[in-house]
Motif scaffolding. Structure first.
Motif, short mmCIF file in Angstrom:
data_model
loop_
_atom_site.label_atom_id
_atom_site.label_comp_id
_atom_site.label_asym_id
_atom_site.label_seq_id
_atom_site.Cartn_x
_atom_site.Cartn_y
_atom_site.Cartn_z
N LEU A 27 0.82 -1.21 0.00
CA LEU A 27 0.00 0.00 0.00
C LEU A 27 0.86 1.27 0.00
CD1 LEU A 27 -2.78 -1.11 2.52
CD2 LEU A 27 -3.09 -0.64 0.09
N THR A 28 1.99 1.22 0.71
CA THR A 28 2.88 2.39 0.75
C THR A 28 3.45 2.69 -0.63
OG1 THR A 28 3.50 1.96 3.05
CG2 THR A 28 4.98 3.34 1.76
N ILE A 29 3.92 1.66 -1.32
CA ILE A 29 4.47 1.85 -2.67
C ILE A 29 3.38 2.37 -3.62
CG2 ILE A 29 5.45 0.69 -4.68
CD1 ILE A 29 7.40 1.07 -2.35
N GLY A 30 2.19 1.77 -3.53
CA GLY A 30 1.09 2.19 -4.39
C GLY A 30 0.69 3.64 -4.16
N LEU A 31 0.53 4.02 -2.90
CA LEU A 31 0.13 5.39 -2.58
C LEU A 31 1.23 6.40 -2.91
CD1 LEU A 31 -1.69 4.77 0.83
CD2 LEU A 31 -2.75 5.51 -1.31
N THR A 32 2.49 5.99 -2.76
CA THR A 32 3.60 6.89 -3.11
C THR A 32 3.59 7.19 -4.60
OG1 THR A 32 4.97 6.02 -1.30
CG2 THR A 32 6.10 7.17 -3.09
N GLY A 33 3.44 6.15 -5.41
CA GLY A 33 3.36 6.36 -6.86
C GLY A 33 2.18 7.23 -7.23
N PHE A 34 1.05 6.99 -6.58
CA PHE A 34 -0.16 7.78 -6.84
C PHE A 34 0.08 9.26 -6.53
CE2 PHE A 34 -4.11 9.67 -5.22
CZ PHE A 34 -4.95 9.49 -6.31
N MET A 35 0.71 9.54 -5.40
CA MET A 35 0.94 10.93 -5.00
C MET A 35 1.94 11.63 -5.91
SD MET A 35 0.74 11.32 -0.86
CE MET A 35 1.43 9.76 -0.34
N LEU A 36 3.00 10.92 -6.30
CA LEU A 36 4.00 11.54 -7.17
C LEU A 36 3.40 11.91 -8.53
CD1 LEU A 36 7.14 9.33 -6.42
CD2 LEU A 36 6.88 11.76 -5.89
N ILE A 37 2.65 10.98 -9.11
CA ILE A 37 2.03 11.26 -10.42
C ILE A 37 0.96 12.33 -10.28
CG2 ILE A 37 0.75 10.28 -12.33
CD1 ILE A 37 3.68 9.37 -12.10
N LEU A 38 0.23 12.33 -9.18
CA LEU A 38 -0.79 13.34 -8.95
C LEU A 38 -0.16 14.73 -8.85
CD1 LEU A 38 -3.87 13.63 -8.51
CD2 LEU A 38 -3.44 13.48 -6.06
N MET A 39 0.98 14.83 -8.15
CA MET A 39 1.67 16.11 -8.05
C MET A 39 2.20 16.56 -9.41
SD MET A 39 3.72 16.23 -4.41
CE MET A 39 4.54 14.67 -4.58
N HIS A 40 2.71 15.60 -10.18
CA HIS A 40 3.19 15.91 -11.53
C HIS A 40 2.05 16.44 -12.39
CE1 HIS A 40 5.32 15.77 -15.22
NE2 HIS A 40 4.79 14.64 -15.67
N TRP A 41 0.91 15.78 -12.35
CA TRP A 41 -0.27 16.21 -13.11
C TRP A 41 -0.70 17.61 -12.68
CZ3 TRP A 41 -4.92 12.47 -14.25
CH2 TRP A 41 -5.81 13.10 -15.14
N ASN A 42 -0.79 17.79 -11.37
CA ASN A 42 -1.22 19.08 -10.84
C ASN A 42 -0.25 20.19 -11.26
OD1 ASN A 42 -3.01 20.61 -8.95
ND2 ASN A 42 -1.11 20.90 -7.83
N ASP A 43 1.03 19.88 -11.29
CA ASP A 43 2.03 20.86 -11.71
C ASP A 43 1.89 21.20 -13.19
OD1 ASP A 43 4.69 22.25 -10.94
OD2 ASP A 43 5.20 21.15 -12.76
N GLU A 44 1.65 20.18 -14.02
CA GLU A 44 1.50 20.40 -15.46
C GLU A 44 0.26 21.25 -15.77
OE1 GLU A 44 3.60 18.63 -18.32
OE2 GLU A 44 4.68 19.44 -16.60
N GLU A 45 -0.80 21.05 -15.00
CA GLU A 45 -2.04 21.80 -15.21
C GLU A 45 -1.94 23.25 -14.74
OE1 GLU A 45 -4.57 20.98 -16.84
OE2 GLU A 45 -4.96 18.83 -16.74
N SER A 46 -0.91 23.56 -13.97
CA SER A 46 -0.81 24.90 -13.38
C SER A 46 -0.13 25.92 -14.29
CB SER A 46 -0.03 24.83 -12.06
OG SER A 46 1.34 24.51 -12.28
N TYR A 47 0.37 25.49 -15.45
CA TYR A 47 1.09 26.41 -16.34
C TYR A 47 0.18 27.51 -16.87
CZ TYR A 47 5.55 23.98 -16.52
OH TYR A 47 6.76 23.45 -16.19
N GLU A 48 0.70 28.72 -16.86
CA GLU A 48 0.05 29.94 -17.36
C GLU A 48 -1.15 30.38 -16.53
OE1 GLU A 48 2.16 30.95 -19.34
OE2 GLU A 48 3.01 29.06 -19.99
N LYS A 49 -1.37 29.78 -15.38
CA LYS A 49 -2.48 30.21 -14.53
C LYS A 49 -2.25 31.61 -13.97
CE LYS A 49 -4.80 26.28 -14.70
NZ LYS A 49 -6.09 26.16 -15.41
N TRP A 50 -1.00 32.05 -13.96
CA TRP A 50 -0.66 33.36 -13.41
C TRP A 50 -1.18 34.50 -14.27
CZ3 TRP A 50 1.99 36.97 -16.21
CH2 TRP A 50 2.59 36.52 -17.38
N ASN A 51 -1.37 34.23 -15.56
CA ASN A 51 -1.67 35.29 -16.53
C ASN A 51 -3.09 35.84 -16.30
OD1 ASN A 51 -2.14 36.87 -18.90
ND2 ASN A 51 -0.61 35.66 -19.98
#
Length: 616
Positions: A27-51
């Motif tokens: 469960l730890t490995i699974g949740l770690t992978g889930f969180m890392l990819i989720l953060m990556h996705w969230n970061d990719e979606e945040s581009y140009e939001k400042w404008n």
């Protein structure tokens, strides 16, 4: 009651310590992978939001129906006429080079500055960076005006209040009109300096076939981008009439065979992930979605493993359940108890995964070249919701299975005879096997793809070759600077040869324009080069000859093309050599003197495109 349940839970954890560790680890490995990819996705979606103008700004893409292809570029006439004739357009900006670098010189020092943009006047209307010094009014009006970032100003002058100061680069003197501060938020538009390519814009003003520019359109508030896309077809037809006249065919034929057939506007804050094509990077939403799906599957596998171990341990809990039911415990109480035991394991895994994610984040950031930090509450919320889902999925099934034991039968030891229990275990094991098989097969396929890429003949030899970028956009004479560099760099110990090419494999850098031959025309790449550049990178000659610097025609209007170019016209190699074509980047015909073997300039995912090579 709760204390009693917790005591029983920890007794069972200790008694079955191996399965407890397996569950925690999975469960730890699974949740770690889930969180890392989720953060990556969230970061990719945040581009140009400042404008602040992001709701009005759209990135333009051309659609070519014949090849079902979206291009990330536009021509100057297409952009100018769209701005004039489409009522929804408020403004537009063109960009041609978004990664130039120069050695800049002030009165006291010289510094090599990278990440420069060449763009048109409206740039700061689209990207309103915080102004530190100077004025944005008419900031890029002249060919000798430049705007620089705070970082560049400090590197050159040691201060930021430098508007009005002079600066020399690209063999010209520039006046700094503005100093700006780049946004701290994620953005693909972060130039260290901005200049206007005056001569290039003048040369391309009437060139309908030169797709050499990225374009952003600002639409009026409330305007529908679909209305723009419908009206843009009329602009496309204007260009088709001009190009069709040169090719000797009807505009409808030209438009159907060679020219763009439509357009697509993508909101700027969706450009990074969701555009069909981008000037700045390859949108990769599908890959991200695949990674996210795989991380969810790993969590599901962990949950299934938890269920299997729990149901396999049913014999150890059967008599406990029988006794509890005999003294009055209800089925709902037992379900809640087993869910609580599952939640304790899941929550412990969640805490461990948070710690593991924090440990892995620096390496994760290095791999993706990011600066992600765990400061977004959405990550904690979504990952905790995943914990709740895992608790319900992995806890409810064993809980219902165990709580359904009949008190008398379990006390007699007959619980193992239940056909329902056998069916449940077999079904879960089958699902686990299917998911595991998908991972194994997918891994084997990826391994074969990697082997294919490692062994495939790319058509060129890039070993022991280093690339140095340089630009001479405003003067339009890069060969002058190149010739000086070639002489000086050849003196460096260990340098065997120096060469120049515009279309360099692996960089994605290229220009394109229409290629006309009598009644035929299509869009193709073109790349200027030193006369022996293709020999330098090991490309093979199939027919004809190489360019020769001793022949004046080879430096004026003789050219080499690749196999894809010949096939596009439907010629054989023998038919192609000696024929004259008229490229959109020049007003004179070019004679084909040689045909080279196709080689990959872009990734292996893309087909080798037609390309024409000509000497500087």
């Amino acid at each position: 009651m709760l204390n009693n349940w917790l005591k029983i839970a920890f007794i069972n954890y200790k008694k079955n310590w191996l399965s407890t560790i397996i569950n925690l680890f999975g469960l730890t490995i699974g949740l770690t992978g889930f969180m890392l990819i989720l953060m990556h996705w969230n970061d990719e979606e945040s581009y140009e939001k400042w404008n602040p103008k992001k709701d009005q700004i759209y990135f333009f893409q051309s659609y070519f129906k014949k090849d079902n292809f979206y291009g990330s570029s536009i021509t100057v006439p297409l952009a100018e006429n769209a701005a004039k004739r489409i009522s929804e357009v408020q403004d537009y900006v063109l960009m041609t080079n978004t990664g130039i670098a120069y050695k800049m010189t002030t009165k006291s020092k010289s510094v090599y500055i990278e990440k420069g943009f060449t763009t048109t006047d409206s740039f700061f209307n689209f990207f309103p960076f915080k102004l530190i010094s100077g004025d944005y009014k008419n900031v890029l009006e002249g060919g000798n005006d430049v705007a620089i970032s705070v970082k560049t100003a400090r590197q050159l002058f040691g201060k930021t209040n430098v508007a009005g100061e002079s600066l020399k680069f690209n063999d010209k003197n520039y006046i700094i009109k503005a100093v700006y501060e780049l946004p701290a938020e994620n953005s693909q538009i972060k130039p260290e300096f901005v200049i206007k390519p005056v001569k290039q814009l003048e040369n391309d003003k009437e060139q309908w076939g030169n797709f050499n520019y990225a374009c952003f359109f600002m639409l009026k508030k409330g305007a529908d981008p679909k209305d723009f896309q419908k009206k843009f077809k009329d602009i496309i037809m204007m260009g088709a009439k001009i190009n069709a006249k040169r090719a000797g065919i009807s505009p409808q034929q030209f438009n159907g065979l060679y020219g763009p057939n439509g357009s697509l506007l993508t909101p700027i804050d969706r450009l990074k992930l969701h555009a069909e094509s981008s000037w700045f990077s390859n949108p990769d939403f599908k890959s991200l979605l695949i990674l996210f799906s795989l991380s969810v599957l790993i969590v599901i596998l962990s949950a299934i493993n938890f269920i299997n171990l729990k149901t396999a341990q049913a014999s150890q809990r059967a008599k406990e359940i029988g006794v509890r039911k005999a003294i009055g415990s209800t089925k709902s109480n037992l379900v809640v108890q087993f869910l609580m035991e599952t939640f304790v394991i899941c929550f412990a895994s969640y805490l461990l995964s948070l710690a593991l994610t924090e440990l892995l984040l620096p390496s994760f950031n290095k791999f993706y070249e990011k600066e992600i930090v765990m400061d977004d509450w959405h990550i904690y919320l979504y990952s905790f919701l995943m914990v709740i889902v895992v608790t319900l999925v992995s806890g409810l099934i064993p809980a219902l299975y165990l709580s359904n034991f009949k008190a008398i039968e379990t006390l007699k030891g007959n619980f193992a005879r239940s056909k329902h229990g056998v069916w449940l275990r077999n079904g879960i094991l089958t699902l686990q096997l299917i998911i595991s098989s998908c991972f194994i097969i997918g891994g084997l396929i990826i391994n074969q793809q990697v082997k294919h890429m490692m062994k495939k003949d790319l058509g060129f030899n890039g070993k022991q070759i280093l690339q140095i970028n340089f630009n001479d956009v405003n003067n339009g004479k890069p060969w002058l600077k190149y010739e000086r560099l070639k002489i000086e760099m050849a003196k460096i110990q260990g340098v065997q040869s120096v060469n120049y090419g515009e279309a360099v494999p692996g960089t994605g850098n290229f220009n394109s324009s229409n290629m006309d031959y009598k009644h035929q025309s299509f869009n193709a790449q073109h790349g200027s080069m030193d006369y022996d550049y293709l020999q330098f990178i090991g490309v093979k000659l199939l027919k004809g000859r190489w360019l020769n610097p001793k022949l004046s025609s080879d430096t004026i209007n003789n050219t080499l093309v690749n196999e894809a170019f010949v096939k596009k016209f439907g010629w054989t190699n023998n038919e192609a050599v000696g024929r004259e074509i008229k490229p959109g980047f020049d007003n004179k015909p070019y004679k084909i003197v040689g045909i080279v073997k196709d080689f990959n300039i872009r990734s292996l995912k893309s087909e080798v495109e037609p390309i024409i090579f000509f000497s500087l």
